[in-house]
Structure formats: C-alpha cells, structure tokens
Scaffold this active site. Structure first.
Site, PDB file in Angstrom:
ATOM      1  N   GLY A  10      73.653  54.073  54.386  1.00  0.00           N
ATOM      2  CA  GLY A  10      74.989  54.656  54.220  1.00  0.00           C
ATOM      3  C   GLY A  10      75.493  54.424  52.808  1.00  0.00           C
ATOM      4  O   GLY A  10      75.245  53.372  52.219  1.00  0.00           O
ATOM      5  N   GLU A 103      70.799  46.226  55.291  1.00  0.00           N
ATOM      6  CA  GLU A 103      69.721  45.504  55.980  1.00  0.00           C
ATOM      7  C   GLU A 103      68.455  46.341  56.184  1.00  0.00           C
ATOM      8  O   GLU A 103      67.337  45.824  56.043  1.00  0.00           O
ATOM      9  CB  GLU A 103      70.200  44.963  57.337  1.00  0.00           C
ATOM     10  CG  GLU A 103      71.220  45.832  58.038  1.00  0.00           C
ATOM     11  CD  GLU A 103      70.946  46.035  59.521  1.00  0.00           C
ATOM     12  OE1 GLU A 103      71.666  46.832  60.121  1.00  0.00           O
ATOM     13  OE2 GLU A 103      70.018  45.416  60.054  1.00  0.00           O
ATOM     14  N   THR A 125      76.923  47.304  51.240  1.00  0.00           N
ATOM     15  CA  THR A 125      77.346  47.901  52.507  1.00  0.00           C
ATOM     16  C   THR A 125      78.817  47.561  52.703  1.00  0.00           C
ATOM     17  O   THR A 125      79.249  46.452  52.381  1.00  0.00           O
ATOM     18  CB  THR A 125      76.573  47.408  53.752  1.00  0.00           C
ATOM     19  OG1 THR A 125      77.340  47.739  54.920  1.00  0.00           O
ATOM     20  CG2 THR A 125      76.314  45.919  53.780  1.00  0.00           C
ATOM     21  N   ASP A 127      79.970  47.024  55.439  1.00  0.00           N
ATOM     22  CA  ASP A 127      80.030  46.123  56.603  1.00  0.00           C
ATOM     23  C   ASP A 127      79.952  44.634  56.239  1.00  0.00           C
ATOM     24  O   ASP A 127      80.288  43.782  57.062  1.00  0.00           O
ATOM     25  CB  ASP A 127      78.892  46.455  57.580  1.00  0.00           C
ATOM     26  CG  ASP A 127      79.115  47.775  58.306  1.00  0.00           C
ATOM     27  OD1 ASP A 127      80.181  48.382  58.116  1.00  0.00           O
ATOM     28  OD2 ASP A 127      78.213  48.196  59.058  1.00  0.00           O
ATOM     29  N   GLY A 170      82.035  48.934  61.284  1.00  0.00           N
ATOM     30  CA  GLY A 170      81.467  47.605  61.518  1.00  0.00           C
ATOM     31  C   GLY A 170      80.539  47.709  62.707  1.00  0.00           C
ATOM     32  O   GLY A 170      80.949  47.552  63.840  1.00  0.00           O
ATOM     33  N   ARG A 171      79.300  48.051  62.396  1.00  0.00           N
ATOM     34  CA  ARG A 171      78.319  48.315  63.446  1.00  0.00           C
ATOM     35  C   ARG A 171      77.964  47.048  64.226  1.00  0.00           C
ATOM     36  O   ARG A 171      78.064  47.001  65.436  1.00  0.00           O
ATOM     37  CB  ARG A 171      77.057  48.878  62.790  1.00  0.00           C
ATOM     38  CG  ARG A 171      76.126  49.571  63.745  1.00  0.00           C
ATOM     39  CD  ARG A 171      74.733  49.622  63.184  1.00  0.00           C
ATOM     40  NE  ARG A 171      74.569  50.480  62.028  1.00  0.00           N
ATOM     41  CZ  ARG A 171      74.366  51.788  62.073  1.00  0.00           C
ATOM     42  NH1 ARG A 171      74.352  52.401  63.231  1.00  0.00           N
ATOM     43  NH2 ARG A 171      74.182  52.473  60.966  1.00  0.00           N
ATOM     44  N   ARG A 267      98.955  55.205  70.414  1.00  0.00           N
ATOM     45  CA  ARG A 267      98.251  56.204  69.601  1.00  0.00           C
ATOM     46  C   ARG A 267      97.033  55.533  68.959  1.00  0.00           C
ATOM     47  O   ARG A 267      97.058  54.335  68.675  1.00  0.00           O
ATOM     48  CB  ARG A 267      99.152  56.735  68.485  1.00  0.00           C
ATOM     49  CG  ARG A 267     100.364  57.503  68.989  1.00  0.00           C
ATOM     50  CD  ARG A 267      99.955  58.889  69.479  1.00  0.00           C
ATOM     51  NE  ARG A 267     101.104  59.734  69.749  1.00  0.00           N
ATOM     52  CZ  ARG A 267     101.740  59.811  70.907  1.00  0.00           C
ATOM     53  NH1 ARG A 267     101.349  59.063  71.936  1.00  0.00           N
ATOM     54  NH2 ARG A 267     102.774  60.628  71.058  1.00  0.00           N
ATOM     55  N   GLN A 275      86.644  55.106  54.849  1.00  0.00           N
ATOM     56  CA  GLN A 275      86.416  53.725  54.392  1.00  0.00           C
ATOM     57  C   GLN A 275      85.238  53.625  53.422  1.00  0.00           C
ATOM     58  O   GLN A 275      85.056  52.615  52.749  1.00  0.00           O
ATOM     59  CB  GLN A 275      86.118  52.807  55.585  1.00  0.00           C
ATOM     60  CG  GLN A 275      87.268  52.674  56.549  1.00  0.00           C
ATOM     61  CD  GLN A 275      86.814  52.207  57.926  1.00  0.00           C
ATOM     62  OE1 GLN A 275      86.851  51.034  58.227  1.00  0.00           O
ATOM     63  NE2 GLN A 275      86.346  53.129  58.743  1.00  0.00           N
ATOM     64  N   ARG A 276      84.389  54.660  53.427  1.00  0.00           N
ATOM     65  CA  ARG A 276      83.173  54.596  52.621  1.00  0.00           C
ATOM     66  C   ARG A 276      83.249  55.454  51.365  1.00  0.00           C
ATOM     67  O   ARG A 276      82.397  55.327  50.476  1.00  0.00           O
ATOM     68  CB  ARG A 276      82.008  55.090  53.479  1.00  0.00           C
ATOM     69  CG  ARG A 276      81.091  53.998  53.855  1.00  0.00           C
ATOM     70  CD  ARG A 276      80.081  54.359  54.883  1.00  0.00           C
ATOM     71  NE  ARG A 276      79.311  55.540  54.670  1.00  0.00           N
ATOM     72  CZ  ARG A 276      78.373  55.955  55.516  1.00  0.00           C
ATOM     73  NH1 ARG A 276      78.101  55.250  56.599  1.00  0.00           N
ATOM     74  NH2 ARG A 276      77.693  57.043  55.294  1.00  0.00           N
TER      75      ARG A 276
HETATM   76  O1  F6P Z   1      76.238  50.683  57.663  1.00  0.00           O
HETATM   77  C1  F6P Z   1      77.519  51.026  57.294  1.00  0.00           C
HETATM   78  C2  F6P Z   1      78.130  51.971  58.256  1.00  0.00           C
HETATM   79  O2  F6P Z   1      79.267  52.414  57.598  1.00  0.00           O
HETATM   80  C3  F6P Z   1      78.455  51.434  59.660  1.00  0.00           C
HETATM   81  O3  F6P Z   1      79.621  50.696  59.751  1.00  0.00           O
HETATM   82  C4  F6P Z   1      78.495  52.698  60.473  1.00  0.00           C
HETATM   83  O4  F6P Z   1      78.230  52.442  61.836  1.00  0.00           O
HETATM   84  C5  F6P Z   1      77.419  53.488  59.873  1.00  0.00           C
HETATM   85  O5  F6P Z   1      77.332  53.106  58.522  1.00  0.00           O
HETATM   86  C6  F6P Z   1      77.578  54.978  59.975  1.00  0.00           C
HETATM   87  O6  F6P Z   1      76.511  55.575  59.332  1.00  0.00           O
HETATM   88  P1  F6P Z   1      76.117  57.108  59.241  1.00  0.00           P
HETATM   89  O7  F6P Z   1      76.365  57.492  57.831  1.00  0.00           O
HETATM   90  O8  F6P Z   1      74.666  57.139  59.561  1.00  0.00           O
HETATM   91  O9  F6P Z   1      76.952  57.877  60.215  1.00  0.00           O
END
Ligand code: F6P
Length: 343
Positions: A10, A103, A125, A127, A170-171, A267, A275-276
């Site tokens: 990700g 990871e 990451t 996470d 947060g997987r 709600r 977040q990314r």
């Molecule tokens: O590994 C980071 C992360 O943002 C996780 O928190 C989330 O579950 C996952 O990536 C989502 O990834 P994708 O881009 O494969 O949907």
C-alpha cells in the site's frame, strides 16, 4: 554501483521523500547510477524500470503517493518469478536493490537477499506495525489526518447529541486508532489487540449518558474483532497475493448496535484511503529522508540484508530476517493511558 529502488504494498505519504533521498545520496556522494523499478516486485519480474537522476527526483519531497508506482505483487507466489527476478537483476546490472515497503515487501526482500540479491529494506506503512523499528514513515501523517477528522466529528457530534463512530485503518494493529483516539479525546477506542463485547462498548456510551454527556466519540480500527463474533468484518471474500482480505465495515456494524442498544442516534464515518493519500507531515518527510540516506550508505558499504530502523531518536539497522513474519502490536502502556478517558 548501479542501485535499484522499488516501492511495494500500500502506498503512504513519504515514499517520494525516501526515493529522493536514496537517489541523491547514491549519485552525489557515491557517483552511482540509480534505476527506478516500476510497481513493486512486478517491475523486477517484468523488467519494467526507468532511470532516476537528480532531475527526476526534484520537486517530489512534498508529494504523496510514489512516482514509481506500487503493487501487492508477491514474488514468492508464482513459480519461476524468483528466477525471472534473478535474470533481470543480472541483465540490468543491479548491484543491490532498496526495497521500500511494509511487512510483505520486506519479507520478500529478506527471501531474495537469501537467494543472493543484495537487498536493503526501508520500513513504510501507515499502520506502524513493523517489528524492529520504533516508527514507520507514513504513520505520523495518517494519525494527523485521523485526528483532524475526529476533531471535526467532535463538534458535529456535540451539536446533534449523537454518537460518532470513526473507522480508521489498521489491519493487524490499532496504532492509528490509539494515537488519533487519544489525541482526539475518544470516549472508546477499539483495537485488534483488545477484543471487546458490544455490551462493553455500549456500557461506555451509557455511562456517559448517565453523566449527562449527550454525545460520544468511538474510534475503531478496521481490524478490530468483537469478543462475541466470528472474526473480521470484510468488504468481500477476495484475497490479495499475500493472502490478505479487504477489511472494512466494522464501524457500521458497531454503529447500528450502539444506536439499538444504547438508544442514542449514531452516525458512522469511515476514513479509508484519505489516511494514505496526500502530502506527508514534516515528521514523515524527515524520517523518510533519514531512512533513505542511511539505506544508500548501507548499500554502498556492502551491508545488505538489513532494514533501516528508528531506535529512540537514532537511525540504526536490524537484520531483515528478524523483521519478517512478525507484527509490532500496540504498546499496552499506551492502551492503559487511553482507557483512563473511556466512558
Ligand atoms: O497496509 C496498510 C493498509 O492501509 C491497511 O491498513 C489496509 O487494510 C490496507 O492497507 C488496504 O490496502 P489496499 O490498498 O490493498 O486496499
């Protein structure tokens, strides 16, 4: 030397800062050449690269995403891919590869290093769940975005006398939830490390209602599971090449139950990929830059098989082999502090 750089898994804010740092250090200090490998391990399997120089990494420090592209391609999954990678590394004349990832990417880097391709890892990451380092880059930005969202939801929750459930990423771990929850004054924080029952969650909301508080903020990590449930809430049953399901939806499940059991309008907001994306915080820019420069130094001193890491305030290294197959979970001292403010 000729150095390859790839970004896998990700994306997260700070990747471009790291690419820029590895490239500039390699070219300016060591006179090396640098190749950008496109879309993670897929670029090494399919020989998809393009040169990186001082011009191509100029102006990218503050930009989110990755100029190299990324993918969740697992080089260990399909027979023959490791051979293809070895062949392409030879053809391209790569002396070492800097793998920037989480990871999964770092696990693959450890295996390829064992297979004879010199690898150096950089932990990224949102996470923050990588063993061996105190911090991954991308995390600080995600916490900043989540905290800002909680602050905004706080005022509307208060005005409408509602419960706001905020689902964050947060997987495997609840780092984003715990840090943004503490910073945003959450009344309940639900993390994968601490399963709870719906009764326990609703009791915290009711406690507040009994105290005359007409609103509550509940922060939940997507990987949270309820004590009395079958497991994760997922979007569908598809898995990626590393066997991960797509999480998401636990916030909705909890929101419905809070409204029903605690009898208070509720709600749900899922922050998802916001977040990314976007620009990294100054902290993440600096951390990614420090990691990138150190990775280039390691590669040029022939010190491969290592991951760059933050230990306290200093940058150090840890063997890639020690990092893989494990997860860095939330510090329970931090959870205890968060709990003081529950209910
Ligand atoms: O590994 C980071 C992360 O943002 C996780 O928190 C989330 O579950 C996952 O990536 C989502 O990834 P994708 O881009 O494969 O949907």
């Amino acid at each position: 030397m000729q150095i390859g750089i790839l970004t896998g898994g990700g994306d997260c804010p700070g990747l471009n800062a790291a690419i820029r740092a590895v490239t500039r250090r390699s070219i300016k200090t060591y006179g090396s050449t640098v190749l950008g490998i496109r879309n993670g391990w897929a670029g090494l399997i399919n020989n998809n690269t393009s040169p990186l120089d001082l011009v191509s990494v100029s102006g990218i420090l503050h930009r989110g995403g990755t100029i190299l592209g990324t993918s969740r391609t697992n080089p260990m999954k399909n027979e023959g891919d490791i051979d293809r990678i070895q062949e392409n590394v030879g053809k391209l004349g790569l002396d070492a590869v800097v793998a920037i990832g989480g990871e999964d990417t770092l696990g693959a880097a450890a295996a390829l290093n064992d297979a004879g391709i010199p690898m150096v890892g950089l932990p990224k990451t949102i996470d923050n769940d990588i063993v061996g380092t105190d911090m991954t880059f991308g995390f600080d930005t995600a916490v900043t975005i989540a905290t800002d969202a909680i602050d905004r939801l706080h005022t509307t929750a208060e005005s409408h006398h509602r419960v706001m459930v905020i689902e964050v990423m947060g997987r495997h771990t609840g780092w984003i939830a715990i840090k943004s929850g503490i910073a945003g004054g959450a009344d309940c924080i639900l993390i994968p490390e601490v399963p709870m029952t719906l009764d326990e969650v609703c009791a915290l909301v009711k406690q507040r209602i009994d105290r005359g508080k007409t609103f509550s903020l509940v922060v939940v990590a997507e990987g949270f599971t309820m004590k009395d449930s079958q497991g994760h809430v997922t979007q569908d049953d598809k898995v990626d090449e590393f066997g991960h399901v797509r999480l998401g939806g636990i916030g909705e499940v909890i929101g419905v139950e809070i409204e029903r059991r605690a009898r208070i309008e509720t709600r749900v907001t899922t922050l998802g990929y916001t977040q990314r994306g976007g620009s990294p915080t100054p902290y993440d820019r600096v951390l990614a830059t420090r990691y990138g420069v150190t990775a280039a130094d390691l590669v040029h001193s022939g010190d491969s098989g290592k991951m760059v890491a933050l230990k306290g305030s200093k940058i150090g290294t840890v063997p890639l082999a020690e990092v893989t197959g494990r997860i860095r979970t939330v510090d329970m001292e931090l959870y205890d502090i968060a709990q003081v403010f529950f209910g």
